[in-house]
Design a protein around this motif. Sequence first.
Motif, PDB file in Angstrom:
ATOM      1  N   LEU A 262      66.030  85.247 -83.951  1.00 11.99           N
ATOM      2  CA  LEU A 262      65.499  83.999 -83.430  1.00 11.99           C
ATOM      3  C   LEU A 262      65.894  83.899 -81.965  1.00 11.99           C
ATOM      4  CD1 LEU A 262      66.444  81.503 -86.306  1.00 11.99           C
ATOM      5  CD2 LEU A 262      64.261  82.675 -85.954  1.00 11.99           C
ATOM      6  N   THR A 263      65.062  83.289 -81.135  1.00  8.64           N
ATOM      7  CA  THR A 263      65.373  83.196 -79.703  1.00  8.64           C
ATOM      8  C   THR A 263      66.046  81.878 -79.342  1.00  8.64           C
ATOM      9  OG1 THR A 263      63.210  82.276 -79.109  1.00  8.64           O
ATOM     10  CG2 THR A 263      63.422  84.689 -79.150  1.00  8.64           C
ATOM     11  N   THR A 264      66.272  81.020 -80.329  1.00 10.60           N
ATOM     12  CA  THR A 264      67.038  79.781 -80.128  1.00 10.60           C
ATOM     13  C   THR A 264      68.175  79.768 -81.140  1.00 10.60           C
ATOM     14  OG1 THR A 264      65.558  78.582 -81.629  1.00 10.60           O
ATOM     15  CG2 THR A 264      65.085  78.427 -79.270  1.00 10.60           C
ATOM     16  N   PRO A 265      69.242  79.005 -80.873  1.00 13.73           N
ATOM     17  CA  PRO A 265      70.333  78.919 -81.843  1.00 13.73           C
ATOM     18  C   PRO A 265      69.800  78.546 -83.225  1.00 13.73           C
ATOM     19  CG  PRO A 265      70.962  77.863 -79.780  1.00 13.73           C
ATOM     20  CD  PRO A 265      69.502  78.197 -79.666  1.00 13.73           C
ATOM     21  N   PRO A 266      70.282  79.199 -84.294  1.00 14.99           N
ATOM     22  CA  PRO A 266      71.510  80.007 -84.364  1.00 14.99           C
ATOM     23  C   PRO A 266      71.339  81.488 -84.044  1.00 14.99           C
ATOM     24  CG  PRO A 266      70.642  79.663 -86.560  1.00 14.99           C
ATOM     25  CD  PRO A 266      69.751  78.890 -85.648  1.00 14.99           C
ATOM     26  N   CYS A 267      70.191  81.916 -83.507  1.00 18.49           N
ATOM     27  CA  CYS A 267      69.966  83.306 -83.094  1.00 18.49           C
ATOM     28  C   CYS A 267      70.122  84.295 -84.252  1.00 18.49           C
ATOM     29  CB  CYS A 267      70.923  83.705 -81.961  1.00 18.49           C
ATOM     30  SG  CYS A 267      70.895  82.602 -80.529  1.00 18.49           S
ATOM     31  N   SER A 268      69.752  83.870 -85.467  1.00 24.45           N
ATOM     32  CA  SER A 268      69.879  84.714 -86.660  1.00 24.45           C
ATOM     33  C   SER A 268      69.089  86.003 -86.489  1.00 24.45           C
ATOM     34  CB  SER A 268      69.365  83.959 -87.887  1.00 24.45           C
ATOM     35  OG  SER A 268      69.994  82.702 -88.007  1.00 24.45           O
ATOM     36  N   GLU A 269      69.677  87.119 -86.935  1.00 29.27           N
ATOM     37  CA  GLU A 269      69.039  88.423 -86.808  1.00 29.27           C
ATOM     38  C   GLU A 269      68.262  88.790 -88.069  1.00 29.27           C
ATOM     39  OE1 GLU A 269      71.977  90.307 -83.412  1.00 29.27           O
ATOM     40  OE2 GLU A 269      72.159  91.062 -85.467  1.00 29.27           O
ATOM     41  N   GLY A 270      67.631  89.954 -88.059  1.00 26.85           N
ATOM     42  CA  GLY A 270      66.819  90.376 -89.194  1.00 26.85           C
ATOM     43  C   GLY A 270      65.384  89.900 -89.111  1.00 26.85           C
ATOM     44  N   VAL A 271      64.943  89.502 -87.925  1.00 24.77           N
ATOM     45  CA  VAL A 271      63.580  89.024 -87.715  1.00 24.77           C
ATOM     46  C   VAL A 271      62.688  90.195 -87.286  1.00 24.77           C
ATOM     47  CG1 VAL A 271      62.095  87.462 -86.400  1.00 24.77           C
ATOM     48  CG2 VAL A 271      64.408  86.737 -87.045  1.00 24.77           C
ATOM     49  N   THR A 272      61.541  90.353 -87.948  1.00 22.29           N
ATOM     50  CA  THR A 272      60.578  91.382 -87.568  1.00 22.29           C
ATOM     51  C   THR A 272      59.638  90.806 -86.514  1.00 22.29           C
ATOM     52  OG1 THR A 272      60.655  92.414 -89.765  1.00 22.29           O
ATOM     53  CG2 THR A 272      58.732  92.902 -88.375  1.00 22.29           C
ATOM     54  N   TRP A 273      59.698  91.373 -85.312  1.00 20.67           N
ATOM     55  CA  TRP A 273      58.882  90.881 -84.199  1.00 20.67           C
ATOM     56  C   TRP A 273      57.660  91.769 -83.993  1.00 20.67           C
ATOM     57  CZ3 TRP A 273      58.771  86.617 -81.255  1.00 20.67           C
ATOM     58  CH2 TRP A 273      59.868  85.758 -81.316  1.00 20.67           C
ATOM     59  N   THR A 274      56.501  91.129 -83.804  1.00 20.99           N
ATOM     60  CA  THR A 274      55.273  91.805 -83.414  1.00 20.99           C
ATOM     61  C   THR A 274      54.722  91.066 -82.204  1.00 20.99           C
ATOM     62  OG1 THR A 274      54.806  92.391 -85.728  1.00 20.99           O
ATOM     63  CG2 THR A 274      52.989  92.569 -84.152  1.00 20.99           C
ATOM     64  N   VAL A 275      54.669  91.732 -81.069  1.00 22.07           N
ATOM     65  CA  VAL A 275      54.233  91.107 -79.817  1.00 22.07           C
ATOM     66  C   VAL A 275      52.899  91.706 -79.389  1.00 22.07           C
ATOM     67  CG1 VAL A 275      54.822  90.630 -77.406  1.00 22.07           C
ATOM     68  CG2 VAL A 275      56.635  90.744 -79.136  1.00 22.07           C
ATOM     69  N   ALA A 276      51.898  90.842 -79.207  1.00 19.47           N
ATOM     70  CA  ALA A 276      50.574  91.308 -78.779  1.00 19.47           C
ATOM     71  C   ALA A 276      50.639  91.787 -77.337  1.00 19.47           C
ATOM     72  CB  ALA A 276      49.554  90.183 -78.927  1.00 19.47           C
ATOM     73  N   ALA A 277      50.090  92.972 -77.088  1.00 15.93           N
ATOM     74  CA  ALA A 277      50.144  93.551 -75.744  1.00 15.93           C
ATOM     75  C   ALA A 277      49.124  92.926 -74.805  1.00 15.93           C
ATOM     76  CB  ALA A 277      49.907  95.062 -75.820  1.00 15.93           C
ATOM     77  N   ASN A 278      48.046  92.405 -75.364  1.00 13.89           N
ATOM     78  CA  ASN A 278      46.978  91.832 -74.544  1.00 13.89           C
ATOM     79  C   ASN A 278      47.184  90.333 -74.388  1.00 13.89           C
ATOM     80  OD1 ASN A 278      45.622  94.074 -76.539  1.00 13.89           O
ATOM     81  ND2 ASN A 278      44.959  94.303 -74.421  1.00 13.89           N
ATOM     82  N   ALA A 279      47.446  89.901 -73.159  1.00 13.21           N
ATOM     83  CA  ALA A 279      47.708  88.481 -72.901  1.00 13.21           C
ATOM     84  C   ALA A 279      46.432  87.663 -72.999  1.00 13.21           C
ATOM     85  CB  ALA A 279      48.330  88.303 -71.518  1.00 13.21           C
ATOM     86  N   LYS A 280      46.575  86.458 -73.501  1.00 15.62           N
ATOM     87  CA  LYS A 280      45.473  85.501 -73.532  1.00 15.62           C
ATOM     88  C   LYS A 280      45.603  84.571 -72.329  1.00 15.62           C
ATOM     89  CE  LYS A 280      44.436  85.491 -78.456  1.00 15.62           C
ATOM     90  NZ  LYS A 280      42.994  85.676 -78.289  1.00 15.62           N
ATOM     91  N   THR A 281      44.645  83.669 -72.163  1.00 14.60           N
ATOM     92  CA  THR A 281      44.683  82.773 -71.013  1.00 14.60           C
ATOM     93  C   THR A 281      44.984  81.340 -71.429  1.00 14.60           C
ATOM     94  OG1 THR A 281      42.283  82.402 -71.120  1.00 14.60           O
ATOM     95  CG2 THR A 281      43.076  84.175 -69.681  1.00 14.60           C
ATOM     96  N   ILE A 282      45.610  80.628 -70.497  1.00 15.18           N
ATOM     97  CA  ILE A 282      45.954  79.227 -70.669  1.00 15.18           C
ATOM     98  C   ILE A 282      45.762  78.560 -69.304  1.00 15.18           C
ATOM     99  CG2 ILE A 282      48.403  79.654 -70.168  1.00 15.18           C
ATOM    100  CD1 ILE A 282      49.113  77.441 -72.137  1.00 15.18           C
ATOM    101  N   SER A 283      45.264  77.349 -69.294  1.00 18.84           N
ATOM    102  CA  SER A 283      45.028  76.684 -68.012  1.00 18.84           C
ATOM    103  C   SER A 283      46.321  76.067 -67.479  1.00 18.84           C
ATOM    104  CB  SER A 283      43.966  75.597 -68.156  1.00 18.84           C
ATOM    105  OG  SER A 283      44.468  74.500 -68.900  1.00 18.84           O
ATOM    106  N   LYS A 284      46.359  75.813 -66.181  1.00 22.94           N
ATOM    107  CA  LYS A 284      47.522  75.157 -65.573  1.00 22.94           C
ATOM    108  C   LYS A 284      47.739  73.773 -66.171  1.00 22.94           C
ATOM    109  CE  LYS A 284      47.493  77.499 -61.058  1.00 22.94           C
ATOM    110  NZ  LYS A 284      47.365  77.317 -59.590  1.00 22.94           N
ATOM    111  N   ASP A 285      46.647  73.060 -66.426  1.00 25.00           N
ATOM    112  CA  ASP A 285      46.752  71.720 -67.012  1.00 25.00           C
ATOM    113  C   ASP A 285      47.362  71.779 -68.402  1.00 25.00           C
ATOM    114  OD1 ASP A 285      45.720  70.471 -64.787  1.00 25.00           O
ATOM    115  OD2 ASP A 285      43.667  70.401 -65.541  1.00 25.00           O
ATOM    116  N   GLN A 286      47.039  72.821 -69.150  1.00 22.65           N
ATOM    117  CA  GLN A 286      47.603  72.944 -70.494  1.00 22.65           C
ATOM    118  C   GLN A 286      49.098  73.240 -70.448  1.00 22.65           C
ATOM    119  OE1 GLN A 286      44.883  75.884 -72.196  1.00 22.65           O
ATOM    120  NE2 GLN A 286      43.921  74.280 -73.429  1.00 22.65           N
TER     121      GLN A 286
END
Length: 281
Positions: A208-232
């Motif tokens: 986890l990236t916030t406390p308690p930072c427990s381990e054993g998490v399977t992470w899958t990160v998409a390589a292709n970034a999506k878009t978000i507006s500045k207002d959002q």
Amino acid sequence: MANPDLLSLIFTYLIVSSIALIMTCNADPSGDHEFSYEEASSSGPKKWGTLSADWKYCSAGKSQSPVNINSRKAKDQPNDLKMAYKEAPATLFNKGHNLVVQWQGDAGGIEVNGSTYKLVQCHWHTPSEHTIDGKRYDAELHFVHSNDQKQLAVIGVLFEVGETDPFIEKMTESKFKGLDADGSDLGKVSASSTTSGSKRYYRYGGSLTTPPCSEGVTWTVAANAKTISKDQIKLLQGAVDHEFHENARPVQELNGRTVTQFEDKEYALLYYLLIILNRLK
């Protein structure tokens, strides 16, 4: 006859104890102790592990998240990710340090290496927590899933400023403002519009990236970034507490962990066919 003062004292004790128990049962796990994202703060990321005995992994853990993903060193692996999301009732909550969409009922989920994980919630970080080849993106959305053994699998979606994100666009601005403990009803929502579209993914074991930072998490990160507006982005940041407008934990050491990569070949084939068709027009 019992002493009235003694009875009054016992009654007061029972009331106070009951209130304390209710508060404990309803507490946000990362809200039991204050924490900050400011490096110089006494409660900053490097100090998280000292703020509570339950948060020791934030300092002592060897498989922490987020990480910097070196695309050139990522090892190839077969695609073991299947996504099947569907619409389900959801509620938007303001946790102070981030905004969370919590699903009720069956919102679908993912299958990773033969294990089925049900979608539980998603939340935003600005800027991104994971970096790719040292590049930090403007935002990151985490879709949190859990299986029958209470193990967690998270899909991370990166965003850079551009066109509006349809997932956020479905939620009116009023949904983000004035959120109370009951949250804001979003009706039926599906995660498919944001999780679909990437043809390459990175995989590693983390926490986890916030406390308690427990381990054993399977992470899958998409390589292709999506878009978000500045207002959002302003909408997301404006809803949380001021000190959490930037709520990204610094990248952590890999400590010998291997990052793998795989490709959604079905999507990749469709993607290239669309390119060819567009060129033929």
